[in-house]
Structure formats: structure tokens, C-alpha cells
Design a protein around this motif. Structure first.
Motif, PDB file in Angstrom:
ATOM      1  N   LEU A 124       0.822  -1.210   0.000  1.00  0.00           N
ATOM      2  CA  LEU A 124       0.000   0.000   0.000  1.00  0.00           C
ATOM      3  C   LEU A 124       0.858   1.263   0.000  1.00  0.00           C
ATOM      4  O   LEU A 124       0.503   2.268  -0.611  1.00  0.00           O
ATOM      5  N   ARG A 125       2.002   1.200   0.678  1.00  0.00           N
ATOM      6  CA  ARG A 125       2.854   2.386   0.792  1.00  0.00           C
ATOM      7  C   ARG A 125       3.381   2.870  -0.558  1.00  0.00           C
ATOM      8  O   ARG A 125       3.841   4.012  -0.671  1.00  0.00           O
ATOM      9  N   HIS A 126       3.359   2.018  -1.575  1.00  0.00           N
ATOM     10  CA  HIS A 126       3.866   2.407  -2.886  1.00  0.00           C
ATOM     11  C   HIS A 126       2.843   3.199  -3.694  1.00  0.00           C
ATOM     12  O   HIS A 126       3.193   3.716  -4.762  1.00  0.00           O
ATOM     13  N   LEU A 127       1.615   3.288  -3.205  1.00  0.00           N
ATOM     14  CA  LEU A 127       0.554   3.929  -3.980  1.00  0.00           C
ATOM     15  C   LEU A 127       0.421   5.401  -3.624  1.00  0.00           C
ATOM     16  O   LEU A 127       0.910   5.845  -2.583  1.00  0.00           O
ATOM     17  N   PRO A 128      -0.242   6.178  -4.474  1.00  0.00           N
ATOM     18  CA  PRO A 128      -0.368   7.621  -4.227  1.00  0.00           C
ATOM     19  C   PRO A 128      -1.032   7.924  -2.885  1.00  0.00           C
ATOM     20  O   PRO A 128      -1.845   7.148  -2.372  1.00  0.00           O
ATOM     21  N   ALA A 129      -0.710   9.083  -2.348  1.00  0.00           N
ATOM     22  CA  ALA A 129      -1.187   9.467  -1.018  1.00  0.00           C
ATOM     23  C   ALA A 129      -2.710   9.520  -0.955  1.00  0.00           C
ATOM     24  O   ALA A 129      -3.300   9.154   0.066  1.00  0.00           O
ATOM     25  N   ASP A 130      -3.360   9.956  -2.026  1.00  0.00           N
ATOM     26  CA  ASP A 130      -4.825  10.051  -1.971  1.00  0.00           C
ATOM     27  C   ASP A 130      -5.454   8.665  -1.867  1.00  0.00           C
ATOM     28  O   ASP A 130      -6.467   8.486  -1.188  1.00  0.00           O
ATOM     29  N   TYR A 131      -4.863   7.677  -2.509  1.00  0.00           N
ATOM     30  CA  TYR A 131      -5.384   6.315  -2.385  1.00  0.00           C
ATOM     31  C   TYR A 131      -5.129   5.766  -0.984  1.00  0.00           C
ATOM     32  O   TYR A 131      -5.995   5.096  -0.411  1.00  0.00           O
ATOM     33  N   ARG A 132      -3.963   6.055  -0.422  1.00  0.00           N
ATOM     34  CA  ARG A 132      -3.673   5.600   0.942  1.00  0.00           C
ATOM     35  C   ARG A 132      -4.639   6.223   1.939  1.00  0.00           C
ATOM     36  O   ARG A 132      -5.109   5.555   2.860  1.00  0.00           O
ATOM     37  N   ARG A 133      -4.973   7.498   1.730  1.00  0.00           N
ATOM     38  CA  ARG A 133      -5.943   8.146   2.620  1.00  0.00           C
ATOM     39  C   ARG A 133      -7.312   7.505   2.478  1.00  0.00           C
ATOM     40  O   ARG A 133      -8.031   7.305   3.469  1.00  0.00           O
ATOM     41  N   LEU A 134      -7.695   7.176   1.255  1.00  0.00           N
ATOM     42  CA  LEU A 134      -8.981   6.528   1.030  1.00  0.00           C
ATOM     43  C   LEU A 134      -9.012   5.153   1.699  1.00  0.00           C
ATOM     44  O   LEU A 134     -10.004   4.783   2.330  1.00  0.00           O
ATOM     45  N   ALA A 135      -7.917   4.408   1.591  1.00  0.00           N
ATOM     46  CA  ALA A 135      -7.851   3.096   2.224  1.00  0.00           C
ATOM     47  C   ALA A 135      -7.956   3.222   3.739  1.00  0.00           C
ATOM     48  O   ALA A 135      -8.646   2.434   4.395  1.00  0.00           O
ATOM     49  N   ALA A 136      -7.289   4.224   4.302  1.00  0.00           N
ATOM     50  CA  ALA A 136      -7.370   4.430   5.749  1.00  0.00           C
ATOM     51  C   ALA A 136      -8.788   4.801   6.169  1.00  0.00           C
ATOM     52  O   ALA A 136      -9.287   4.329   7.201  1.00  0.00           O
ATOM     53  N   ARG A 137      -9.446   5.630   5.381  1.00  0.00           N
ATOM     54  CA  ARG A 137     -10.821   6.005   5.699  1.00  0.00           C
ATOM     55  C   ARG A 137     -11.746   4.798   5.594  1.00  0.00           C
ATOM     56  O   ARG A 137     -12.631   4.597   6.447  1.00  0.00           O
ATOM     57  N   ASN A 138     -11.531   3.985   4.583  1.00  0.00           N
ATOM     58  CA  ASN A 138     -12.339   2.774   4.445  1.00  0.00           C
ATOM     59  C   ASN A 138     -12.128   1.823   5.617  1.00  0.00           C
ATOM     60  O   ASN A 138     -13.067   1.181   6.083  1.00  0.00           O
ATOM     61  N   HIS A 139     -10.895   1.730   6.071  1.00  0.00           N
ATOM     62  CA  HIS A 139     -10.612   0.875   7.221  1.00  0.00           C
ATOM     63  C   HIS A 139     -11.362   1.364   8.452  1.00  0.00           C
ATOM     64  O   HIS A 139     -11.947   0.574   9.195  1.00  0.00           O
ATOM     65  N   ARG A 140     -11.358   2.680   8.666  1.00  0.00           N
ATOM     66  CA  ARG A 140     -12.090   3.220   9.816  1.00  0.00           C
ATOM     67  C   ARG A 140     -13.583   2.903   9.701  1.00  0.00           C
ATOM     68  O   ARG A 140     -14.223   2.546  10.701  1.00  0.00           O
ATOM     69  N   ARG A 141     -14.119   3.019   8.511  1.00  0.00           N
ATOM     70  CA  ARG A 141     -15.544   2.744   8.325  1.00  0.00           C
ATOM     71  C   ARG A 141     -15.840   1.256   8.551  1.00  0.00           C
ATOM     72  O   ARG A 141     -16.898   0.906   9.086  1.00  0.00           O
ATOM     73  N   TYR A 142     -14.933   0.422   8.149  1.00  0.00           N
ATOM     74  CA  TYR A 142     -15.105  -1.013   8.370  1.00  0.00           C
ATOM     75  C   TYR A 142     -15.096  -1.330   9.863  1.00  0.00           C
ATOM     76  O   TYR A 142     -15.968  -2.022  10.377  1.00  0.00           O
ATOM     77  N   VAL A 143     -14.108  -0.813  10.567  1.00  0.00           N
ATOM     78  CA  VAL A 143     -14.050  -1.026  12.018  1.00  0.00           C
ATOM     79  C   VAL A 143     -15.270  -0.401  12.687  1.00  0.00           C
ATOM     80  O   VAL A 143     -15.848  -0.986  13.613  1.00  0.00           O
ATOM     81  N   ASP A 144     -15.682   0.771  12.233  1.00  0.00           N
ATOM     82  CA  ASP A 144     -16.873   1.417  12.798  1.00  0.00           C
ATOM     83  C   ASP A 144     -18.105   0.519  12.683  1.00  0.00           C
ATOM     84  O   ASP A 144     -18.961   0.506  13.579  1.00  0.00           O
ATOM     85  N   ALA A 145     -18.217  -0.211  11.579  1.00  0.00           N
ATOM     86  CA  ALA A 145     -19.368  -1.102  11.409  1.00  0.00           C
ATOM     87  C   ALA A 145     -19.363  -2.194  12.476  1.00  0.00           C
ATOM     88  O   ALA A 145     -20.411  -2.536  13.036  1.00  0.00           O
ATOM     89  N   TRP A 146     -18.205  -2.739  12.765  1.00  0.00           N
ATOM     90  CA  TRP A 146     -18.080  -3.733  13.836  1.00  0.00           C
ATOM     91  C   TRP A 146     -18.428  -3.120  15.189  1.00  0.00           C
ATOM     92  O   TRP A 146     -19.171  -3.703  15.985  1.00  0.00           O
ATOM     93  N   VAL A 147     -17.858  -1.958  15.450  1.00  0.00           N
ATOM     94  CA  VAL A 147     -18.086  -1.290  16.734  1.00  0.00           C
ATOM     95  C   VAL A 147     -19.566  -0.994  16.925  1.00  0.00           C
ATOM     96  O   VAL A 147     -20.130  -1.198  18.007  1.00  0.00           O
ATOM     97  N   ASP A 148     -20.207  -0.527  15.871  1.00  0.00           N
ATOM     98  CA  ASP A 148     -21.638  -0.229  15.944  1.00  0.00           C
ATOM     99  C   ASP A 148     -22.434  -1.489  16.293  1.00  0.00           C
ATOM    100  O   ASP A 148     -23.324  -1.438  17.156  1.00  0.00           O
ATOM    101  N   ALA A 149     -22.112  -2.598  15.637  1.00  0.00           N
ATOM    102  CA  ALA A 149     -22.840  -3.842  15.915  1.00  0.00           C
ATOM    103  C   ALA A 149     -22.632  -4.286  17.362  1.00  0.00           C
ATOM    104  O   ALA A 149     -23.582  -4.686  18.043  1.00  0.00           O
ATOM    105  N   LEU A 150     -21.396  -4.206  17.847  1.00  0.00           N
ATOM    106  CA  LEU A 150     -21.118  -4.622  19.222  1.00  0.00           C
ATOM    107  C   LEU A 150     -21.838  -3.735  20.235  1.00  0.00           C
ATOM    108  O   LEU A 150     -22.439  -4.217  21.198  1.00  0.00           O
ATOM    109  N   ARG A 151     -21.796  -2.431  20.013  1.00  0.00           N
ATOM    110  CA  ARG A 151     -22.356  -1.506  20.997  1.00  0.00           C
ATOM    111  C   ARG A 151     -23.876  -1.471  20.945  1.00  0.00           C
ATOM    112  O   ARG A 151     -24.517  -1.160  21.957  1.00  0.00           O
ATOM    113  N   ARG A 152     -24.456  -1.803  19.802  1.00  0.00           N
ATOM    114  CA  ARG A 152     -25.915  -1.930  19.778  1.00  0.00           C
ATOM    115  C   ARG A 152     -26.370  -3.105  20.627  1.00  0.00           C
ATOM    116  O   ARG A 152     -27.446  -3.082  21.222  1.00  0.00           O
ATOM    117  N   GLY A 153     -25.542  -4.146  20.667  1.00  0.00           N
ATOM    118  CA  GLY A 153     -25.877  -5.298  21.486  1.00  0.00           C
ATOM    119  C   GLY A 153     -25.487  -5.158  22.943  1.00  0.00           C
ATOM    120  O   GLY A 153     -26.045  -5.834  23.809  1.00  0.00           O
TER     121      GLY A 153
END
Length: 206
Positions: A124-153
Motif C-alpha cells: 500500500l505504501r507504494h501507492l499515491p497518497a490520496d489512495y492511501r488516505r482513502l484506504a485508511a478512511r475505508n478501514h475506519r468505516r469497516y471497524v466502525d461497522a463492527w463497533v456499531d454492531a457490538l455496541r448496539r448489542g
């Protein structure tokens, strides 16, 4: 995953052909690229290498991808594409079912595409900065989905504790998927599911 995974699909990294034959060729190029990048690294793989592995000339790759960067991004995009449906389903499901949906998706990705995880961590580090930022944002959204499911329960569970549990589960699954010794363990999927459930149950019970 410990490096950015994803919850939504980034903008396409190249034009997608609409023909069935063209789509099959594109997928063959992606499969070949994934294997070569894994074996030789991004910089150790030439355009000619990629073309030969996919059964076309090196320059022929440019009919499908604008650059070698775009090809690597498309390889990684397949992770996003695999995870997004689980994110969408989990958002509309009851908490327990949502966690099972997300866990199934994580197991399917890690056990079915371990080479893609290696590339995500390593290249991933070899790719442009805007793609790395998008990947990081997607990762946060993915983890957020897990966190939301856990905390709803378990509404009493703190955001921090939920995130810690989620990342522990991702690390557990991904490490086992990438470890050659662990790959030989019988009924590996069932064992990993049980271990992940134990981590999540412990977090919710605190």
C-alpha cells in the motif's frame, strides 16, 4: 486487519470493460498481478512480467489499466468489493446477526484471499497518497461497522473497548490466515470463529 481494510469501494482505478470476454481477461490480469506482486514485490514486477503471466503483451495491459499503480489499486479494490456487501447487510441487521455477518466476511477474506492481505500490508505504501488516505478512511468505516454492531448489542461497552476487541479479532484471524503452520490446522475456520467469539463475548461481558 491491522492495515487498512475497507468498508466502501473506492472510485474505479481504471475503465471497466462491459464485455464478458473483456471482464474475464481483466480478472485474469488481476489474478496474475496479485501472484506476481506477492512473489516479487511491486517494484520487482515489470509490465512485461505481468503481461506474460496474463497471456498478453506487456503494452496490452494498458487496454485494461492506465498504469502499474492502477493495476495494484485494482487488486486491492477487490478486497473492498468483497467486504462492502457485509457492511451494508450488517447495518440493517440486529446486533448479534450483524456481528456474525461481519465475522463471516472477515473469515472469508482472510482464509480465501490471504495473498491480498499480504499485498495490502506490504505494498500500500507504494501507492499515491490520496489512495492511501482513502484506504485508511475505508478501514475506519469497516471497524466502525463492527463497533456499531457490538455496541448496539451491549450499550454499556465503551467505544474504545469495542475497537480494541474488534482489532484483536482482526489480528487473530489475519495472523492465522497468513501463518504457514496455522494453515495446516484442521477445521481452521471453525477454530478461528470460536476464538473470535470468545474475544467478543469477553469484551461485551466486561
Amino acid at each position: 486487519m491491522n492495515e487498512p481494510a475497507a468498508a466502501s469501494v473506492p472510485a474505479p482505478t481504471s475503465g471497466r470493460t462491459s464485455t464478458t470476454r473483456g471482464q474475464r481477461r481483466r480478472e485474469a490480469v488481476l489474478d496474475a498481478a496479485e501472484q506476481l506482486f506477492l512473489e516479487h514485490g511491486f517494484h520487482g514486477t515489470s509490465v512485461d512480467d505481468l503481461g506474460a503471466a496474463a497471456g498478453i503483451t506487456g503494452p496490452g495491459l494498458y487496454r485494461h489499466f492506465a498504469s502499474k499503480d492502477a493495476l495494484l489499486m485494482a487488486v486491492l479494490d477487490r478486497i473492498w468489493e468483497q467486504l462492502r456487501p457485509a457492511i451494508d447487510r450488517a447495518a440493517a441487521q440486529p446486533p448479534g446477526e450483524a456481528v456474525r455477518t461481519l465475522l463471516d466476511a472477515q473469515l472469508e477474506l482472510a482464509l480465501g484471499q490471504p495473498s491480498a492481505l499480504v499485498l495490502l500490508v506490504r505494498e500500500l505504501r507504494h501507492l499515491p497518497a490520496d489512495y492511501r488516505r482513502l484506504a485508511a478512511r475505508n478501514h475506519r468505516r469497516y471497524v466502525d461497522a463492527w463497533v456499531d454492531a457490538l455496541r448496539r448489542g451491549a450499550p454499556a461497552l465503551s467505544d474504545e473497548d469495542a475497537r480494541t476487541a474488534v482489532l484483536a479479532v482482526h489480528g487473530l484471524i489475519d495472523s492465522a490466515a497468513l501463518n504457514p503452520e496455522a494453515q495446516r490446522v484442521p477445521q481452521r475456520r471453525e477454530l478461528l470463529r470460536s476464538l473470535a467469539d470468545a474475544v467478543l463475548d469477553r469484551a461485551v461481558a466486561r
